[in-house]
Design an enzyme around this catalytic site. Structure first.
Site, PDB file in Angstrom:
ATOM      1  N   ARG A  36       0.822  -1.218   0.000  1.00  0.00           N
ATOM      2  CA  ARG A  36       0.000   0.000   0.000  1.00  0.00           C
ATOM      3  C   ARG A  36       0.855   1.266   0.000  1.00  0.00           C
ATOM      4  O   ARG A  36       0.349   2.353   0.226  1.00  0.00           O
ATOM      5  CB  ARG A  36      -0.931   0.016   1.223  1.00  0.00           C
ATOM      6  CG  ARG A  36      -1.787  -1.225   1.328  1.00  0.00           C
ATOM      7  CD  ARG A  36      -3.228  -0.963   0.915  1.00  0.00           C
ATOM      8  NE  ARG A  36      -3.971  -2.215   0.808  1.00  0.00           N
ATOM      9  CZ  ARG A  36      -4.833  -2.494  -0.166  1.00  0.00           C
ATOM     10  NH1 ARG A  36      -5.059  -1.625  -1.111  1.00  0.00           N
ATOM     11  NH2 ARG A  36      -5.481  -3.629  -0.201  1.00  0.00           N
ATOM     12  N   HIS A 107      -1.130  -6.401 -11.597  1.00  0.00           N
ATOM     13  CA  HIS A 107      -2.421  -6.120 -12.231  1.00  0.00           C
ATOM     14  C   HIS A 107      -2.180  -5.157 -13.387  1.00  0.00           C
ATOM     15  O   HIS A 107      -1.585  -4.099 -13.174  1.00  0.00           O
ATOM     16  CB  HIS A 107      -3.380  -5.480 -11.216  1.00  0.00           C
ATOM     17  CG  HIS A 107      -3.697  -6.371 -10.060  1.00  0.00           C
ATOM     18  ND1 HIS A 107      -4.452  -5.967  -8.984  1.00  0.00           N
ATOM     19  CD2 HIS A 107      -3.368  -7.664  -9.810  1.00  0.00           C
ATOM     20  CE1 HIS A 107      -4.580  -6.975  -8.131  1.00  0.00           C
ATOM     21  NE2 HIS A 107      -3.920  -8.002  -8.598  1.00  0.00           N
ATOM     22  N   GLU A 146      -1.722 -10.411 -14.582  1.00  0.00           N
ATOM     23  CA  GLU A 146      -2.765 -11.206 -13.944  1.00  0.00           C
ATOM     24  C   GLU A 146      -4.077 -11.072 -14.721  1.00  0.00           C
ATOM     25  O   GLU A 146      -4.434  -9.980 -15.157  1.00  0.00           O
ATOM     26  CB  GLU A 146      -2.943 -10.730 -12.495  1.00  0.00           C
ATOM     27  CG  GLU A 146      -3.937 -11.567 -11.711  1.00  0.00           C
ATOM     28  CD  GLU A 146      -3.939 -11.218 -10.222  1.00  0.00           C
ATOM     29  OE1 GLU A 146      -2.908 -10.745  -9.710  1.00  0.00           O
ATOM     30  OE2 GLU A 146      -4.978 -11.407  -9.587  1.00  0.00           O
ATOM     31  N   HIS A 183     -10.991 -14.447 -10.820  1.00  0.00           N
ATOM     32  CA  HIS A 183     -11.096 -13.334 -11.774  1.00  0.00           C
ATOM     33  C   HIS A 183     -11.595 -13.799 -13.145  1.00  0.00           C
ATOM     34  O   HIS A 183     -12.431 -13.137 -13.767  1.00  0.00           O
ATOM     35  CB  HIS A 183      -9.739 -12.641 -11.928  1.00  0.00           C
ATOM     36  CG  HIS A 183      -9.224 -12.043 -10.658  1.00  0.00           C
ATOM     37  ND1 HIS A 183      -7.995 -11.436 -10.563  1.00  0.00           N
ATOM     38  CD2 HIS A 183      -9.774 -11.954  -9.420  1.00  0.00           C
ATOM     39  CE1 HIS A 183      -7.805 -11.007  -9.326  1.00  0.00           C
ATOM     40  NE2 HIS A 183      -8.868 -11.314  -8.608  1.00  0.00           N
ATOM     41  N   HIS A 217      -3.516 -18.193  -9.483  1.00  0.00           N
ATOM     42  CA  HIS A 217      -4.072 -17.818  -8.188  1.00  0.00           C
ATOM     43  C   HIS A 217      -5.327 -18.660  -8.043  1.00  0.00           C
ATOM     44  O   HIS A 217      -6.189 -18.624  -8.924  1.00  0.00           O
ATOM     45  CB  HIS A 217      -4.434 -16.337  -8.136  1.00  0.00           C
ATOM     46  CG  HIS A 217      -3.244 -15.436  -8.035  1.00  0.00           C
ATOM     47  ND1 HIS A 217      -3.340 -14.065  -8.139  1.00  0.00           N
ATOM     48  CD2 HIS A 217      -1.944 -15.712  -7.837  1.00  0.00           C
ATOM     49  CE1 HIS A 217      -2.150 -13.547  -7.997  1.00  0.00           C
ATOM     50  NE2 HIS A 217      -1.268 -14.524  -7.829  1.00  0.00           N
ATOM     51  N   HIS A 232     -13.042 -12.890  -3.231  1.00  0.00           N
ATOM     52  CA  HIS A 232     -12.551 -14.263  -3.105  1.00  0.00           C
ATOM     53  C   HIS A 232     -13.292 -15.041  -2.013  1.00  0.00           C
ATOM     54  O   HIS A 232     -13.507 -14.522  -0.920  1.00  0.00           O
ATOM     55  CB  HIS A 232     -11.060 -14.249  -2.747  1.00  0.00           C
ATOM     56  CG  HIS A 232     -10.209 -13.540  -3.762  1.00  0.00           C
ATOM     57  ND1 HIS A 232      -8.852 -13.381  -3.628  1.00  0.00           N
ATOM     58  CD2 HIS A 232     -10.526 -12.951  -4.939  1.00  0.00           C
ATOM     59  CE1 HIS A 232      -8.372 -12.726  -4.662  1.00  0.00           C
ATOM     60  NE2 HIS A 232      -9.367 -12.445  -5.469  1.00  0.00           N
TER      61      HIS A 232
HETATM   62 ZN    ZN Z   1      -8.982 -10.866  -6.710  1.00  0.00          ZN
HETATM   63 ZN    ZN Z   2      -3.509  -9.983  -7.865  1.00  0.00          ZN
END
Ligand code: ZN
Ligand code: ZN
Length: 290
Positions: A36, A107, A146, A183, A217, A232
């Site tokens: 972050r 991402h 991703e 995703h 993932h 998730h």
């Molecule tokens: Zn996610």
């Molecule tokens: Zn991710």
């Protein structure tokens, strides 16, 4: 498959190995800096040494993958944020290189106030620069886009978008894809039955090429197919369900590939006792292997 989870690196990246071992991980996913924050203290020789020692000590846990900061947005229409994102991703790739970590997942980005094509081209420009700038400093790090859920102006939820990025930023041996089950499902690609799984994988192969997949993932989804919501759920507890994961786990093509959980770490039982959910989710995944 090699099954593991995202592990905390609080106290140093090397500490993730012991946590991974405790949860019965065969592979781990880590942040090498605060996810972050933009800034990071450079890795000291001691950090690198500690990491390499822990990796050797836990030689059954491999490969390690890095997840880049969530702040990075290479699709940003704001030049200052785009530059800041590129600089930050470069640091992430270089840190992975220093530690000898072979995979870095990020991402692709959100186009925000621009449009899809502008966003994609912003990502391409950044990736071209990134690959050139890290060719010598991190030659062993594969940078993985991703697959995304498609929330908001998020890019990378259509296989065509990922193909466009890979083709135009490279083609490069140093790029690939991280396949996130939640995703992909949220983006509208079904994987719940053997037939749906086969159709989605053949679509992926046709558009992107299965050889681009470097890691997974493994997250179940709290929302139904195609809702473009990134939430998730524990394995078998969401709308994908156990059979969906069994399709991947029993596909010989992925036998040596790492898959990481990014599901909630703990839950409480009826008596208020904390349950370590990585242990539960990994056991569920292993029970699905035929
Ligand atoms: Zn996610
Ligand atoms: Zn991710």
């Amino acid at each position: 498959m090699r099954l593991g989870a995202h592990m905390s690196a609080a106290g140093g990246v090397y500490t993730a190995f012991a946590r991974g071992q405790k949860a019965a991980c065969e592979t781990i996913l880590v942040f090498t800096k605060s996810n972050r924050q933009w800034k990071a203290k450079p890795l000291a020789d001691e950090d690198v040494q500690n990491y390499r020692e822990a990796a050797a000590e836990h030689s059954g846990i491999f490969p390690t993958a890095v997840h880049a900061s969530y702040l990075i947005n290479l699709a940003s229409p704001k030049p200052d944020l785009w530059q800041k994102s590129l600089d930050a991703l470069k640091i992430e790739v270089e840190r992975a290189g220093q530690l000898g970590i072979p995979l870095l997942v990020f991402h692709p980005g959100s186009y925000v106030t621009a449009d899809e094509q502008t966003g994609l081209d912003n990502i391409v420009r950044a990736l071209q620069q990134l690959l050139a700038d890290t060719a010598d400093s991190a030659p062993g790090v594969t940078v993985c886009l991703e697959t995304m859920a498609g929330q908001g102006t998020n890019l990378g939820h259509r296989f065509q978008q990922l193909a466009y990025l890979l083709e135009n930023a490279g083609p490069s041996e140093r790029m690939g894809v991280c396949f996130d089950t939640c995703h992909v499902f949220a983006a509208g690609y079904d994987i719940r039955t053997p037939e749906a799984y086969a159709a989605t994988m053949s679509e992926f192969d046709r558009v992107i090429g299965l050889e681009q997949i470097k890691c997974f993932h493994f997250n179940d989804s709290k929302f139904e197919l195609g809702r473009r919501k990134d939430r998730h759920a524990h394995i078998g507890d969401g709308f994908i369900g156990g059979e969906g994961f069994a399709n991947f786990l029993n596909d010989p093509r992925w036998a040596e590939y790492p898959a990481h959980l990014e599901t909630p770490k703990t839950e409480e039982d009826e008596d208020g006792n904390e349950i370590e959910m990585d242990v539960v989710n990994l056991a569920t995944l292993r029970s699905l292997i035929k």
